[in-house]
Design an enzyme around this catalytic site. Structure first.
Site, PDB file in Angstrom:
ATOM      1  N   HIS A  85      -7.956  -5.143  -0.991  1.00 10.77           N
ATOM      2  CA  HIS A  85      -6.709  -4.577  -0.484  1.00 10.77           C
ATOM      3  C   HIS A  85      -5.974  -5.521   0.461  1.00 10.77           C
ATOM      4  O   HIS A  85      -4.745  -5.531   0.491  1.00 10.77           O
ATOM      5  CB  HIS A  85      -7.023  -3.263   0.242  1.00 10.77           C
ATOM      6  CG  HIS A  85      -5.848  -2.366   0.425  1.00 10.77           C
ATOM      7  ND1 HIS A  85      -5.173  -1.808  -0.640  1.00 10.77           N
ATOM      8  CD2 HIS A  85      -5.217  -1.922   1.546  1.00 10.77           C
ATOM      9  CE1 HIS A  85      -4.178  -1.050  -0.181  1.00 10.77           C
ATOM     10  NE2 HIS A  85      -4.174  -1.108   1.135  1.00 10.77           N
TER      11      HIS A  85
ATOM     12  N   SER B 232       0.847  -1.187   0.000  1.00  7.00           N
ATOM     13  CA  SER B 232       0.000   0.000   0.000  1.00  7.00           C
ATOM     14  C   SER B 232       0.889   1.245   0.000  1.00  7.00           C
ATOM     15  O   SER B 232       1.654   1.450  -0.932  1.00  7.00           O
ATOM     16  CB  SER B 232      -0.955  -0.044   1.190  1.00  7.00           C
ATOM     17  OG  SER B 232      -2.001   0.891   1.036  1.00  7.00           O
TER      18      SER B 232
ATOM     19  N   ASP C  25     -10.141  -4.058  -5.017  1.00  6.96           N
ATOM     20  CA  ASP C  25      -9.521  -3.158  -4.047  1.00  6.96           C
ATOM     21  C   ASP C  25     -10.070  -1.735  -4.201  1.00  6.96           C
ATOM     22  O   ASP C  25      -9.873  -1.099  -5.239  1.00  6.96           O
ATOM     23  CB  ASP C  25      -8.005  -3.160  -4.262  1.00  6.96           C
ATOM     24  CG  ASP C  25      -7.232  -2.439  -3.173  1.00  6.96           C
ATOM     25  OD1 ASP C  25      -7.852  -1.679  -2.403  1.00  6.96           O
ATOM     26  OD2 ASP C  25      -6.013  -2.639  -3.091  1.00  6.96           O
TER      27      ASP C  25
END
Length: 691
Positions: free
Chosen positions: A663, A543, A628
């Protein structure tokens, strides 16, 4: 075991439909040749065909390691206690706990009478609820105050949109109440029949608070709507259970409203109006509210104010600001307050007792560790439960008597297969950043290694949002690297909260480049100190940590042999110039608003997608998630395609997109372990470690 033959890199998927898309922002013409990969519907056949081809290529390239992935998976599973149980936590008439069963992907939530008079009751089996779904992730699991109902929120595709359901724990039957399109949280009012939950706007921002009465038909009323796109709306219940708190937050500003949980039809009351740059949260304690705030206190301080008249004029300081100690969290109990602090990069607990907020510190021996209060549902108790762990000490659950500071160890995570902590060592060192700042590094490795530069090393980093999830914690899966000679290191770079709030401020907005140069300095220090060499140094981040990896492999590709980049935020300019995407507007306080020409140039200087150039890149293993909502799948897909276009070396560049997850990657515990085994096999082979 010998290394496999050189990977076959001749069959990378062709990039179809490439066009010369050019974005004109503020007079700057920015080429985006892979713009076509963006599909907001996630249904475009050309895009899906490309992602599937990338997955097939990754599978083909990794095929020579298939048996080794299986070996890693089996040894990782063999270390965990598959049939396991959390220590029961007393709440009212019950002891609550969860457990796992061998072969099952998800947790089972249970309780039994506190007096030992009855059998176990399974009130939510996530394995049963997940049947028919390839993906299943729980948000809130909330028991009603009278312990007769459970409400839970579940996401079944990784898109972080949840469905809330309710079960009668006396009859065991589900109620007809089903709330779709909600976010992850749900809270009960004191009447045991009213639920509060949030819903999302078109940018996936929690922005409305709803009230639902069990059995009610039709649309649930909107209790509150936050119209400012830079704020998220959340809800929590005070530790005492007496108040519900509507919490509005941006990345640097908060606002709270509160409601007596016994009177759920009334309006929420504003506690204190938001003020740019001021963060605060409130909790209830006896006849007062506690206020945890950074106002006039960069490292936060603790205030109190009477319930009867909580206006600012009545605020009184309890714990003052300390420039060398960050006050991270506050946990009130009936007669005590437990505060979580951070000093010199290490968390610690402090217990405040009445009368007079008498303070006692809880101390630990290791040089680097993580300590976190955990399941403490009971408010009227003199015992606080916390979890302690380090890079060598498995997760240990401890009950602390807040009067005497006596500790009772309830459970030490079992690591099967003969793990002996004394055979490993953890240490702290530091690198000197470009501006002279010392950047901490925490390491773990087997004892007795030679510092001759021949050790494979995995360096992990994050460095954003003031996050402290780089705190050193134990992970039994990591032993599969360390026992093969790896050193594991954490770079506590600026932008994280590792050394308090000033450390965070020094790695955001106009100071963001410090995050990346700090990480490079850590890599150089580890090489110079003999822990590793560029030929054996791997890095990992996800991320915002994927942004970190993306930047440094552009800046200094020769430093690294391999990189694992998880759901990386790498298309910074295109994403932050699109306010219709999830998180964009609220993220202006973290990265900056590129509609400002000066900010645009600053962000353009590091945006990984926009700074790819003709050079030899390290071996890359990149992941994405089709559903995501935080980092869209097209960011890693575009980044990989553009790197392949410019890559001048023969290192492998792989992309693996999970077509059924978001995610957080796979939702099941075995699926997550298998993905980790795949990444570790890649790192072990690329860094020349033996299997």
């Amino acid at each position: 075991m010998s290394a496999p033959d050189r990977f076959d890199l001749t069959h990378a998927p062709p990039v179809a439909n490439r066009c010369s898309h050019v974005n004109d922002y503020l007079g700057n013409k920015i080429a985006d040749p892979y713009h076509w990969m963006r599909d907001d519907t996630r249904e475009d056949e050309t895009v899906l065909t490309h992602l599937k081809a990338e997955n097939a290529y990754t599978e083909a390239v990794m095929a020579p390691l298939r048996s080794r992935v299986e070996t890693l998976f089996e040894e990782m599973v063999a270390r965990i206690k598959e049939d396991d149980e959390t220590p029961p936590a007393r709440w009212g008439p019950f002891l609550y706990y969860s457990r796992t069963e061998k072969g099952k992907q998800y947790r089972i939530f249970c309780r039994r009478p506190g007096d030992g008079s009855g059998p176990e009751q399974v009130y939510l089996d996530a394995n049963r609820e997940a049947e028919g779904h390839d993906y299943y992730r729980l948000g809130a699991v909330s028991i009603s105050p009278d312990h007769r109902m459970v409400a839970w929120a579940a996401d079944t595709d990784g898109g972080e949109t949840y469905t809330i359901r309710v079960r009668d724990l006396v009859s065991g039957e589900n109620l007809p109440d089903t709330i779709r399109g909600a976010y992850a949280g749900v809270e009960w009012a004191a009447d045991n029949r009213t639920l509060f939950y949030t819903t999302l706007d078109e940018t996936h921002r929690p922005y409305r608070l709803h009230r639902h009465v069990l059995g009610a038909k039709g649309e649930d009323p909107v209790v509150f709507e936050e119209t400012d796109e830079s704020f998220f709306l959340g809800l929590y219940k005070t530790r005492s259970g007496r108040y519900l708190v509507l919490h509005l937050r941006s990345n640097d500003t908060n606002e709270a409203h509160y409601l007596d949980a016994a009177d759920p039809t009334r309006e929420f009351t504003l506690f204190d109006l938001r003020k740019k740059g001021v963060e605060y949260s409130i909790d209830h304690w006896g006849d007062r509210f506690l206020i945890h705030t950074n106002e006039d206190a960069i490292n936060f301080r603790l205030l109190e104010t009477p319930l009867s008249d909580p206006r600012r004029a009545n605020w009184r300081e309890v714990l003052p600001h300390r420039p060398d100690v960050q006050l991270e969290d506050v946990h009130p109990f009936r007669d005590h307050i437990v505060v979580l602090e951070r000093h010199e990069g290490v968390g610690r607990l402090r217990v405040l007792a009445m009368p007079g907020y008498r303070a006692q510190d809880v101390r630990f021996d290791e040089p680097a560790y993580s300590v976190t209060p955990t399941a403490n549902p009971e408010y009227e108790t003199a015992t606080v439960r916390f979890v302690y762990e380090s890079l060598v000490s498995p997760e240990t659950t401890i009950d602390l008597d807040m009067n005497t500071l006596e500790r009772t160890v309830l459970k030490v995570e079992e690591v099967l297969g003969g793990y002996r902590p004394e055979e490993y060592t953890t240490e702290r060192t530091s690198a000197t950043a470009a501006d002279g700042v010392r950047v901490p590094i925490t390491l773990v490795h087997r004892k007795g290694i030679d510092l001759d530069g021949n050790n494979p090393l995995l360096l992990y980093g994050y460095g954003a949002y003031g996050s402290t999830h780089t705190d050193p914690g134990f992970h039994s899966l990591r032993l599969s690297l360390i026992d093969r000679g790896f050193v594991f290191a954490i770079a506590h770079v600026r932008g994280g909260g590792d050394l308090g709030r000033p450390w965070y401020e020094a790695g955001k907005l106009e100071h963001k480049m410090n995050t990346f140069t700090d990480f490079i300095a850590c890599a150089e220090h580890l090489i110079a100190s003999g822990y590793t060499s560029p030929a054996r140094l791997a890095i990992r981040g996800g991320s915002a940590g994927g942004l970190l990896v993306g930047v440094v492999v552009n800046m200094r590709p020769e430093l690294f042999r391999a990189a694992v980049c998880k759901v990386p935020f790498v298309d910074v300019i295109n994403t932050m110039l699109d306010p219709g995407l999830p998180l964009t507007v609220i993220e202006y306080d973290e990265w900056g608003n590129p509609n400002d020409p000066e900010v645009f140039q600053r962000m353009l200087a590091y945006s990984p997608y926009d700074n790819i150039r003709s050079q030899a890149y390290p071996n890359l293993f990149v992941t994405g998630g089709l559903t995501d909502p935080r980092v869209a799948y097209w960011e890693p897909a575009k980044w990989v395609a553009r790197i392949r276009e410019h890559h001048t070396g023969d290192n492998v560049v792989l992309l693996k997109t999970d077509l059924g997850a978001g995610h957080g990657g796979p939702s099941g515990r075995y699926d997550s372990i298998r993905e980790m085994a795949l990444e570790y096999a890649f790192l072990i082979e690329r860094c020349g470690a033996g299997f």
